[in-house]
Write an enzyme that holds these catalytic residues in place. Structure first.
Site, PDB file in Angstrom:
ATOM      1  N   GLY A  31       0.763  -1.127   0.180  1.00  0.00           N
ATOM      2  CA  GLY A  31      -0.089  -0.063  -0.086  1.00  0.00           C
ATOM      3  C   GLY A  31       0.913   0.938   0.296  1.00  0.00           C
ATOM      4  O   GLY A  31       1.990   1.728  -0.216  1.00  0.00           O
TER       5      GLY A  31
ATOM      6  N   THR B 241       1.110   5.522   1.660  1.00  0.00           N
ATOM      7  CA  THR B 241       1.414   5.964   3.055  1.00  0.00           C
ATOM      8  C   THR B 241       1.418   8.060   2.693  1.00  0.00           C
ATOM      9  O   THR B 241       2.349   7.780   1.522  1.00  0.00           O
ATOM     10  CB  THR B 241       2.102   6.260   4.078  1.00  0.00           C
ATOM     11  OG1 THR B 241       2.355   4.700   4.544  1.00  0.00           O
ATOM     12  CG2 THR B 241       2.263   6.801   5.263  1.00  0.00           C
TER      13      THR B 241
ATOM     14  N   ASP C 162       9.011  -5.963  13.302  1.00  0.00           N
ATOM     15  CA  ASP C 162      10.203  -4.931  12.306  1.00  0.00           C
ATOM     16  C   ASP C 162      11.582  -4.138  13.053  1.00  0.00           C
ATOM     17  O   ASP C 162      10.805  -2.965  12.782  1.00  0.00           O
ATOM     18  CB  ASP C 162       9.582  -4.907  11.233  1.00  0.00           C
ATOM     19  CG  ASP C 162       9.830  -4.684  10.272  1.00  0.00           C
ATOM     20  OD1 ASP C 162      10.986  -4.796   9.933  1.00  0.00           O
ATOM     21  OD2 ASP C 162       9.312  -3.585   8.785  1.00  0.00           O
TER      22      ASP C 162
END
Length: 600
Positions: A42, A44, A159
Site C-alpha cells: 500500500g 502512506t 520489524d
C-alpha cells in the site's frame, strides 16, 4: 485516493477528483496532502484532519497490495487489520502513534494515525553521523521501555529497524509501523508462521517463522550496531564465520560492559540471548551500592563462615596411568573430563562416579581439556602439537587442528562457543574459529613462552600467562593488547577469570597468587601461603572462593579478604589442575594418577 487514477493532482478545496471523479476526502474528514511512502502492500500519505479547527496533520495508510494471488491478498489484508488492532491497543504509550480511525471506503481499507513530526534514524545517521556510547545507552533506555510495554501486552513488533524509529522534533524516540506485529500465544510459539521482518535485522527463529519476544531484542541490538557503525547489517556480519564484526567497523570507543550487552542482544542462539527488556535494563543501569546500607548477608563471603563450610573428600577417581594435567566440568556439571600425561582423555559420570569412556588419538601427553558452551564438544591440546575436537555424544574425533610449532599447553572456548584460543606457538596466542578451524588472530607481545590462556565469561577479553613474568589481557576480536600485568617475580603458570569477568587471578613459580582488576589492569592484592610453585587456579561459581593447586597441594582462599582458609586437612601432594563444578558444590583436583572429588 483512487489508486487507479492517472492524474490525482487536485486543488486543496475540492471534494472530488477532477480526473476520475473519486472522493478526495475520506469519511468527509481526512484529506491527503502528499504521498510519503509506499510498499508492496500500500501507500502512506501525509494528511490533515478537516474536522478539527486547527487542521492537525495525520497519516493515512491505504491498503493496496500489488500482489494478486488470493492467499497473499488474504494475508496482507489480515496484517493491515492487525496493525489497526495493535495501534488501538498500544497507542496509549507516548512513544507509539495513536490510532485515529480504521475503516473501508470504496472497496479500499484505510487506517488513520497520529503524525510523528521528525526524522527516522536512517535519516538521523545521515545528518548527525554515528552514535557514541552515551547516545547508544540513552537510545536503549528509551526503546527498551517501549519493548517492555508492548511485550507486556503480548505483542511482538517483528520489524524493529532504523527506518521504523522516528526522532521527534523534541528529541523523543517513537516506534512506528506495527504492520508486522503479532500477538504472542501458545499457538504462535509452536506453529510455523509467515516470514515477516527485514533481512539482516530479523533473527534466525523469526526467519523460520517462529518469532518470540527475544526476536525484538535481537532486532534492537542490530539497530544499535548500525547506529554505532553507520553501516547496514550485512556489512557488519561475517556470514562465513557467523559472527558480528561491528567492533572492527565502529569509530566509537565502546566499554566492555556495553559491548557485552550488545553481543548478548544479537546472539543467534535464543538460549544465549537476553530474554526480556528488563534483563537488559538491569545490566545497562546497575544499581550502585549505597555505602550507608550494609550488604546482606555479609556472612556469605566472610572468612569465618567459609572456614566453617568444610570441604571433605568424597571419592577418588582412578584409571589414568600418569599425572593428570587438566580437568573440566561440562556445563551441566554431570560430567568431568580429564587429560593426562598418559596420552588419554577420560570422561567421568558425576552421578555414578564411574568412567564413561576413554578418548585416544593423541600421540603423546594431553596437557589441557575444555568443553564448549553446549557441552557437546570437547577440545584437547597435546604435546603432539595438535588440538583435537571430540563429539561427547559419540566419542568420535571431529577434527584435528594442526599448524602449531610447539606443545599445546592450554585451550579455552569463548562464552559464545565460536572462538577457540590456545597456546602452541611459543610466544603467541592462537585465535581460531570453531566452525572452520581458520586462524582469526595471532596475539603477539610476550617475550617468552606462553603457558596458559583463559577466556573471560563476559565479552571478548582473554588472558595469557607467560614465562616472561607477565600476564596480558587482550581484545580477541580486534587483537588489541588491553593491559600488561606486571608484579610477579617468577614466570606465570596459570590465569583464571572470576565468574563476572571483573577479576583475573594469576599464579606463579614465585609461590604467590595475584588478583587483578580486569578493567584497570591494576593489582588488587597478593595471596601468599604456598610453599611451592602455583600450577592451577579456579574461582568458585559464586566467585567468593579461589582454589589453587601447587607443588605443595591444594589451598582455598577468600576472594573478599585474600586470606587462606586453612585447617581443613587437604592433601599436600603435588597438584597440576583444579576445577569447580558449575553449581560450586564439587571441587575436583588432579595430581599423580588420581582425581580427588571434594564436596561441602
Amino acid at each position: 485516493m483512487n489508486p487507479e487514477c492517472q492524474n490525482p493532482e487536485n486543488e486543496r478545496n475540492l471534494d472530488f477528483c477532477q480526473s476520475c471523479g473519486g472522493t478526495i476526502l475520506l469519511r468527509d474528514r481526512y484529506r491527503a496532502i502528499k504521498p510519503i511512502g509506499s510498499g508492496s502492500f500500500g501507500k502512506t500519505f501525509l494528511a490533515i484532519d478537516e474536522d478539527k479547527p486547527s487542521k492537525p496533520s495525520c497519516v493515512i495508510k491505504q491498503f493496496f497490495p500489488q500482489a494478486r494471488d488470493p492467499e497473499t491478498l488474504s494475508k496482507a489484508s489480515e496484517l493491515f487489520a492487525r496493525e489497526a488492532l495493535r495501534l488501538d491497543e498500544l497507542g496509549v504509550h507516548p512513544q507509539i502513534p495513536n490510532l485515529f480511525a480504521y475503516f473501508a471506503q470504496e472497496e479500499q481499507q484505510y487506517l488513520v494515525q497520529e503524525f510523528i513530526e521528525g526524522e527516522d534514524l536512517k535519516a538521523v545517521l545521515t545528518i548527525d553521523g554515528v552514535f557514541n556510547e552515551i547516545q547508544i545507552r540513552s537510545f536503549l533506555n528509551s526503546l527498551l521501555s517501549i519493548l517492555k510495554f508492548i511485550h507486556q501486552h503480548k505483542v511482538i513488533h517483528r520489524d524493529i529497524k532504523l527506518e521504523n524509529i522516528i526522532r521527534r522534533t523534541d528529541g523523543e524516540l517513537v516506534l512506528v509501523d506495527f504492520g508486522a506485529a503479532t500477538a504472542n500465544s501458545a499457538t504462535a510459539l509452536t506453529g510455523t508462521g509467515t516470514v515477516i521482518g527485514t533481512m539482516g535485522y530479523a533473527p534466525p527463529e523469526q526467519i523460520l517463522g517462529r518469532p518470540i519476544y527475544a526476536s525484538d531484542i535481537y532486532s534492537l541490538g542490530v539497530t544499535c550496531l548500525c547506529l554505532l557503525t553507520g553501516m547496514n547489517p550485512f556489512d557488519i556480519y561475517d556470514a562465513e564465520e557467523e559472527i558480528w564484526i561491528w567492533r572492527d567497523r565502529t569509530p566509537a570507543t565502546v566499554s566492555a560492559e556495553l559491548g557485552y550487552i550488545l553481543d548478548k542482544m544479537v546472539e543467534s542462539t535464543r538460549r544465549q540471548r537476553y530474554k526480556s527488556a528488563d534483563e537488559i535494563l538491569q545490566d545497562l543501569n546497575p544499581v550502585p551500592e549505597d555505602p550507608t546500607i550494609p550488604v546482606s548477608p555479609p556472612q556469605d563471603t566472610s572468612l569465618e563462615v567459609l572456614t566453617k563450610t568444610t570441604w571433605k573428600k568424597s571419592q577418588n577417581l582412578t584409571g589414568h596411568k600418569h599425572h593428570i594435567y587438566s580437568l573440566a566440568f561440562n556445563p551441566t556439571g554431570k560430567m568431568l573430563a580429564s587429560g593426562s600425561r598418559d596420552g588419554t582423555i577420560k570422561l567421568w559420570s558425576l552421578s555414578t562416579r564411574k568412567l564413561l569412556q576413554t578418548l585416544t588419538g593423541h600421540s603423546t601427553w594431553v596437557n589441557t581439556v575444555a568443553f564448549d558452551r553446549t557441552g557437546q564438544v570437547l577440545a584437547s591440546g597435546s604435546g603432539d602439537k595438535t588440538i583435537k575436537l571430540w563429539s561427547i555424544r559419540t566419542g568420535q574425533l571431529l577434527e584435528t587442528l594442526s599448524g602449531y610449532s610447539s606443545s599445546v599447553d592450554s585451550v579455552d572456548f569463548s562464552a559464545n562457543g565460536r572462538i577457540l584460543i590456545s597456546t602452541g606457538d611459543r610466544k603467541t596466542v592462537m585465535v581460531r574459529s570453531t566452525k572452520t578451524g581458520k586462524v582469526l588472530q595471532v596475539l603477539m607481545g610476550h617475550r617468552e613462552y606462553v603457558n596458559c590462556v583463559a577466556f573471560s565469561p563476559v565479552g571478548n577479553i582473554a588472558a595469557s600467562a607467560s614465562c616472561d613474568k607477565t600476564a596480558r589481557l587482550w581484545n580477541v576480536k580486534t587483537g588489541e593488547l588491553l593491559h600488561t600485568l606486571v608484579g610477579h617475580e617468577g614466570w606465570l603458570n596459570t590465569v583464571a577469570f572470576s565468574p563476572d569477568g571483573e577479576l583475573l587471578a594469576s599464579g606463579s613459580v614465585d609461590r604467590t597468587i595475584a588478583l587483578w582488576s580486569v578493567r584497570s589492569g591494576q593489582m588488587l592484592q597478593r595471596l601468599s601461603g604456598h610453599l611451592s610453585k602455583v600450577y592451577a587456579l579456579v574461582f568458585s561459581a559464586e566467585g567468593n572462593l579461589l582454589a589453587s593447586g601447587g607443588g605443595d597441594g591444594l589451598k582455598l582462599w577468600s576472594v573478599k579478604t585474600g586470606e587462606e582458609i586453612s585447617g581443613l586437612g587437604y592433601d599436600s601432594e603435588e597438584l597440576y589442575t583444579v576445577a569447580f563444578s558449575p553449581e560450586g558444590n564439587i571441587l575436583a583436583t588432579g595430581g599423580k594418577k588420581t582425581i580427588s572429588l571434594w564436596e561441602k
